[in-house]
Design an enzyme around this catalytic site. Structure first.
Site, PDB file in Angstrom:
ATOM      1  N   ASP A  17      -2.218  15.626  33.156  1.00 26.30           N
ATOM      2  CA  ASP A  17      -2.492  14.353  33.834  1.00 26.30           C
ATOM      3  C   ASP A  17      -3.130  13.324  32.893  1.00 26.30           C
ATOM      4  O   ASP A  17      -3.517  12.240  33.320  1.00 26.30           O
ATOM      5  CB  ASP A  17      -3.353  14.559  35.093  1.00 26.30           C
ATOM      6  CG  ASP A  17      -4.734  15.115  34.768  1.00 26.30           C
ATOM      7  OD1 ASP A  17      -5.008  15.352  33.572  1.00 26.30           O
ATOM      8  OD2 ASP A  17      -5.516  15.316  35.703  1.00 26.30           O
ATOM      9  N   ASP A  50      -8.151  16.813  16.346  1.00 28.45           N
ATOM     10  CA  ASP A  50      -6.830  16.190  16.301  1.00 28.45           C
ATOM     11  C   ASP A  50      -5.782  17.004  17.050  1.00 28.45           C
ATOM     12  O   ASP A  50      -4.642  16.587  17.187  1.00 28.45           O
ATOM     13  CB  ASP A  50      -6.384  16.012  14.833  1.00 28.45           C
ATOM     14  CG  ASP A  50      -7.324  15.101  14.063  1.00 28.45           C
ATOM     15  OD1 ASP A  50      -8.009  14.284  14.710  1.00 28.45           O
ATOM     16  OD2 ASP A  50      -7.372  15.195  12.820  1.00 28.45           O
ATOM     17  N   ASP A  75       5.422  -4.275   0.898  1.00 34.28           N
ATOM     18  CA  ASP A  75       6.704  -3.565   0.808  1.00 34.28           C
ATOM     19  C   ASP A  75       6.558  -2.056   0.706  1.00 34.28           C
ATOM     20  O   ASP A  75       7.469  -1.315   1.061  1.00 34.28           O
ATOM     21  CB  ASP A  75       7.494  -4.096  -0.396  1.00 34.28           C
ATOM     22  CG  ASP A  75       7.955  -5.532  -0.152  1.00 34.28           C
ATOM     23  OD1 ASP A  75       8.034  -5.923   1.033  1.00 34.28           O
ATOM     24  OD2 ASP A  75       8.233  -6.238  -1.133  1.00 34.28           O
ATOM     25  N   HIS A  99      14.563  -9.476   2.916  1.00 34.39           N
ATOM     26  CA  HIS A  99      13.560  -9.033   3.892  1.00 34.39           C
ATOM     27  C   HIS A  99      13.463 -10.015   5.067  1.00 34.39           C
ATOM     28  O   HIS A  99      13.468 -11.233   4.864  1.00 34.39           O
ATOM     29  CB  HIS A  99      12.184  -8.940   3.227  1.00 34.39           C
ATOM     30  CG  HIS A  99      12.137  -7.937   2.111  1.00 34.39           C
ATOM     31  ND1 HIS A  99      11.047  -7.772   1.309  1.00 34.39           N
ATOM     32  CD2 HIS A  99      13.063  -7.040   1.683  1.00 34.39           C
ATOM     33  CE1 HIS A  99      11.291  -6.821   0.410  1.00 34.39           C
ATOM     34  NE2 HIS A  99      12.517  -6.365   0.618  1.00 34.39           N
ATOM     35  N   ASP A 141      10.899 -10.830   6.615  1.00 33.94           N
ATOM     36  CA  ASP A 141       9.701 -11.687   6.544  1.00 33.94           C
ATOM     37  C   ASP A 141       9.926 -12.936   5.685  1.00 33.94           C
ATOM     38  O   ASP A 141       9.048 -13.778   5.571  1.00 33.94           O
ATOM     39  CB  ASP A 141       8.454 -10.909   6.096  1.00 33.94           C
ATOM     40  CG  ASP A 141       8.490 -10.504   4.623  1.00 33.94           C
ATOM     41  OD1 ASP A 141       9.565 -10.620   3.993  1.00 33.94           O
ATOM     42  OD2 ASP A 141       7.445 -10.051   4.112  1.00 33.94           O
ATOM     43  N   CYS A 148       4.322 -10.978   1.489  1.00 31.74           N
ATOM     44  CA  CYS A 148       4.820  -9.901   0.625  1.00 31.74           C
ATOM     45  C   CYS A 148       3.695  -9.258  -0.171  1.00 31.74           C
ATOM     46  O   CYS A 148       3.742  -8.079  -0.505  1.00 31.74           O
ATOM     47  CB  CYS A 148       5.848 -10.433  -0.371  1.00 31.74           C
ATOM     48  SG  CYS A 148       7.173 -11.394   0.360  1.00 31.74           S
TER      49      CYS A 148
END
Lengths: 674, 674
Positions: free
Chosen positions: B143, B198, B363, B482, B484, B656
């Protein structure tokens, strides 16, 4: 596509094709007209504000007949009427342009935007769009009526059920030409008209003005992985050109003028499998030349599903029966033929030079079929078992409209034989329908890491067909390890239309005890057979044998519980047939003590049952009587066949030594709700 | 759940575990009692007729307190009351037995069936079942509240959404111990308490009498493929034993007496990927000894989903900013630091000995995170690019509660760099919610077979995470390639909470023409920079440059149309920023002509934008003014950073050369409706 051992969801098609928008941004400028091709069904989006001269306050739109313009301003769409009206020019004002009719001439559609400084009729400047409207449609039989329709709205997706849609492909795994040595899907040729009939038709329809326009091309393409699943042929001047598939990822042709129809034929190459969910996409783009390269400005897409391989349960009518002729099985063959003769269906006897003394034809092959709206044919699944019968399916069954598919495995064990692969009749389980039944596979317990299981390549193949969701049983307790040693299905006129038949040592012990109590303890089994006979009271006095059969009954009961749950069966759906087992000394695995009557052949209402050679009481065998009493009330005709020397003593029975190719379901698989 | 344009079906889990029934067939016989173990929640099915003595006509059932008996006769179930009543014995009569309480003593539950010839009280015979009722439950946090509950009804399946259920695992890809050289999921040890945190907790609870019963064992097991996805540790006397995973497929332990609780900890080893849908099943069987081997008579099962790796859009607050220090970027660094200082977030400068002059930290890595109800930590995705920065993420970012994941590829190209990997803010598209946005990847056109694309291993990984369904754009028109370079997202207080920013050669040309018309044609770009300056009217007189920018605008518009469709954007959601491009002579691929202002870093409302070095008109740069005019009304703070020599001339810009680890979404991914 990597062929990893462990499948999961096919998360995505490997070539993640870039999404195409139906709306296209077009930039106009004052002073020179913009010219372009427009594809019916798309929409042009034109910013009116950005290219307007600095002082513009108002604009007016005029357009040629048939063009549909509307203004998108702050998310409100307003149609533009044919009588031009000046509108206030605002930042963000967008003009949307559509056309529903193809052009007669190049650039015969025109839209003009005129800019004004004020309400006077003196324009400052204007900008013009001229376009040619063309129609492009890649079409398939998405409504599954056997005919390609025009531009089905859902042709680019696939859904199940009677209200579903989506085209269907067949794996062209038959061999339509006698001279050919391989199935039709292994070459990139269309060998004959009958070969063509196994393919699915796809039509590219284009319509535009009667003038060739340069700068445009058509491109038909598939993803990197789909090229191994299909190939595409184009009919051109009576010839069939191989244009896509295997090494060919894409086919480019010049954009043509006028009204055109291209006929393509799609051939399926591979069955659905662990790494292939069955869906194949074919794309058609209109490419426009750019300064560098070409941009796809319109893409049409069709989706096919590869028809699954479907197994046929015992409740379907037989079409052809197979059996082997080997030295010493003459008596069996005679009795077997007599049963087949009752059904009036084809009998194929595999001769000894072909079977090379491997009589277990049940184990080498499983018959099924594939179906599309335009075509049906049976397909034999060839086991990786590959004993002496291994060449028979490929050399003698594969042929015109009879397909062949196989999977191979470096390591095989007895559970890879297809006596260990059966299918239930249609069932309904907790509200879920399995209208084509469920595949039954025998396995080891899942808790066991050293048990025998059917080869993963075969299980993957079977699961991937989807329509007969498999159930795995525990069969590794048997020496031979096949589900047909302890279960079968027989037709019945009532209830669910069938009964599950299970072997029952418990029933056999109870019968023998009753016989003993009735004074028949001295009656002997196997009398007259070429083996030592044994008295009933000797059997009942063998404590080890009785205990072993308690164990066998536990194994069968474990499967009984799973079958009840997974097939939604009640106790009344199950018939127990008396069979005794012994455990082999080395592995503790079970073999039937007398001919295993569950291992029968079912041909309509006619059953060919291994003759148990039980004790004769008043000239009758009580084992046979018990089976008759259980099955004859269902309208079944019980025929006991002597397989003792030729099969039973070699650890198999009638079912192991025969095979049946059955007629298909009347239900079309694509009408299943999945 | 499958995240594709053409839905894939989850065909099956790789280990097709044999189905377990909750009902178990049990055979009794007159004369000797049958003894067995019974697990709460199951049902025993006992045929009453078959073992009855021949003359039996009636039967009567008696049972000890707490046992629940009912009679199944011709599909009618009738509860049996505690006051025994004789019933008519019929073929097919089944006795169903349940018990809801665990036994205090072995075989303390008893059921007796007594057979009668007539209604007199003289029984012919009777048969007895004695059983021990035990409770077995394998429990997880199904749950999703961070705590393991008892026997969640849906623990064996997984579903999405706020009303969904199913436990969650983390890939333990951080490195909690400083001395360790590898991530925690690469060994089969629990290194520390923080390592244990974890993992996901799983509890096996058992309850039965205080006496050891022989003949029973517990077996915990996973499928062949799941063993590479998880490993399981058992806490025993303070130690953590590795019991499942990698070479260990199964863990067998004796069935124990009394009330017991076993604490298991599950560690995720692998992220979802093409061959792994993210689901892992752990099975627990109770084994019963048989004559040969052991039968699983009860199986409990729990399902986990591996938490996906989630990307963070520009609209999320920054947690840590990364940049490289290299010879010659001191001025840039100073200006960059000043922007980061405004946000008050951590700045990590990767020193030159570590970056080895590779300044393109955007990158080499992409920051994301993983989350489960019990734990969250950021995870860096390490690109296969692997240039001089390649050791930085593994050696310097991987650490306590900071995970690392990578995929490698033999062949890499510029599109594998993560400047080509972005994510949109949350969007809603035609009614479908993407509450964590959609991943943006730059690609070649799908029609192109020789274009550059991001490595398939990375795209497969991204698609497999499912929660941020990727969109592929066309970025191969750029030299560097890219996304971006032509797009970004910035926060906005209105509308959808963000704007899409696109570069626009069209807007730049319009601006320059306006400047020329206003008499500023002689104004020069790049004045004072270490490059040749150029006049506005020289730019506008370069017909080749203008035509190239029409082409670039077409490329951007193609992406604009796709982004509008796939992110559900309107024109009002898009801001055009003036940028000019040139095409390289060799490949015809685009590079920005002046610093590309779209390639900005977004830190909350603070933007670090490449300073364009446009012409100065009255001491001001009209390019900067246009950007400010577009962005400042949204409450954004525009900071123009000089990246000319250190980045722009090397074909990159601010974005970048930087990277941002952002705070996670407040939405929990498992609450998404998929």
């Amino acid at each position: 596509m990597a062929d990893t051992e462990y499948s999961g969801v096919q998360l995505h098609r490997e070539l993640q094709t870039i999404a195409m928008s139906k709306q296209r941004t077009v930039r106009l400028e004052c002073g020179k007209p913009t010219q372009m091709n427009y594809v019916l069904g798309t929409e042009l989006s034109i910013d009116v504000y950005k290219p307007s001269p600095p002082k513009s306050q108002l604009f007016e739109i005029r357009f040629s007949p048939g063009v549909k313009c509307s203004i998108l301003d702050q998310q409100h769409v307003t149609p533009v009427t044919e009588h031009a009206v000046k509108s206030v020019l605002r930042k963000g004002t967008i003009l949307l342009v559509r056309q529903d009719k193809t052009s007669k001439n190049v650039n015969d559609n025109k839209v003009t935007v005129t800019f004004y400084e004020d309400k006077s009729n003196n324009p400052i400047d204007e900008m013009t769009l001229q376009f040619t409207a063309v129609d492009i449609s890649l079409d398939v039989d998405a409504d599954r009526d056997g005919q390609v329709e025009e531009n089905h709205p859902n042709k680019a997706s696939w859904s199940w059920g009677p209200n579903g849609h989506g085209a269907i492909l067949l794996v062209n795994c038959d061999k339509d030409e006698a001279f050919s040595s391989k199935p039709d899907n292994t070459d990139n040729l269309v060998n004959s008209l009958s070969d063509l009939k196994d393919m699915s038709h796809m039509i590219l329809r284009t319509e535009g003005p009667q003038i060739l326009q340069s700068g445009y091309k058509f491109q038909l393409y598939v993803s990197v992985s789909d090229r191994y699943k299909v190939q595409v042929f184009l009919r051109e001047r009576g010839r069939l050109l191989h244009v896509l598939g295997n090494q060919k990822l894409s086919f480019v042709t010049n954009y043509t003028f006028g009204k055109k129809k291209y006929d393509f034929f799609i051939e399926g190459l591979r069955f659905p499998d662990k790494d292939f969910d069955g869906l194949v996409t074919i794309n058609l783009s209109l490419l426009e030349s750019m300064t560098v390269g070409e941009a796809p400005i319109f893409t049409d897409r069709v989706v096919f599903r590869m028809a699954p391989w479907i197994m046929t349960p015992n409740t379907l009518a037989p079409a052809e029966v197979f059996v082997c002729s080997v030295a010493g099985n003459e008596k069996f063959l005679k009795e077997f033929k007599a049963v087949v003769a009752k059904v009036n269906c084809k009998l194929t006897i595999c001769p000894e030079y072909m079977n090379r003394r491997d009589r277990w034809i049940q184990d080498e092959i499983e018959f099924g079929y594939i179906e599309a709206p335009h075509k049906y044919f049976p397909v034999v699944l060839d086991s990786p078992r590959n004993r002496e019968l291994k060449d028979f399916p490929y050399q003698n069954i594969l042929g015109p409209d009879f397909g062949h598919v196989t999977r191979t495995s470096d390591v095989v064990n007895s559970l890879d034989s297809f006596g260990n692969l059966e299918v239930s009749p249609p069932v309904r389980v907790n509200g879920k329908e399995y209208p084509m039944g469920r595949i039954i596979i025998g396995s080891a317990f899942p808790t066991t890491s050293d048990g025998r299981n059917m080869a993963k390549v075969i299980r993957d193949f079977l699961y991937a067909q989807q329509v007969q969701s498999p159930v795995e049983l525990f069969s590794d307790w048997l020496l031979v390890g096949h589900v047909d040693e302890f279960m079968t299905f027989i037709p019945a006129p009532d209830r669910k239309g069938f009964r599950l038949v299970l072997c029952s040592p418990d029933a056999c012990c109870k019968l023998f005890k009753k016989l003993e109590q009735e004074g028949h303890g001295e009656a002997q089994m196997f009398e007259g057979q070429n083996t030592q006979s044994i008295k009933i009271n000797k059997i009942l006095g063998n404590q080890k044998l009785l205990e072993d059969n308690v164990y066998v009954q536990q194994c069968v009961d474990w499967n009984r519980d799973v079958l009840k749950k997974e097939l939604g069966l009640d106790e009344e759906d199950i018939i127990d047939i008396p069979v005794l087992f012994t455990l082999d000394q080395k592995h503790g695995k079970a073999m039937s003590f007398f001919p295993d009557m569950v291992n029968m052949i079912v041909l309509g209402k006619y059953l060919g049952i291994p003759k148990p050679f039980g004790p004769l009481i008043n000239g009758k065998c009580p084992l046979e009587l018990e089976v008759r009493a259980a099955l004859e009330p269902l309208g079944l005709d019980c025929n006991f066949i002597d397989d003792f020397a030729a099969y039973h003593l070699l650890t198999g029975e009638v079912h192991c030594g025969s095979n049946v190719c059955r007629k298909p379901f009347s239900l079309k698989w694509w009408n299943m709700d999945m």
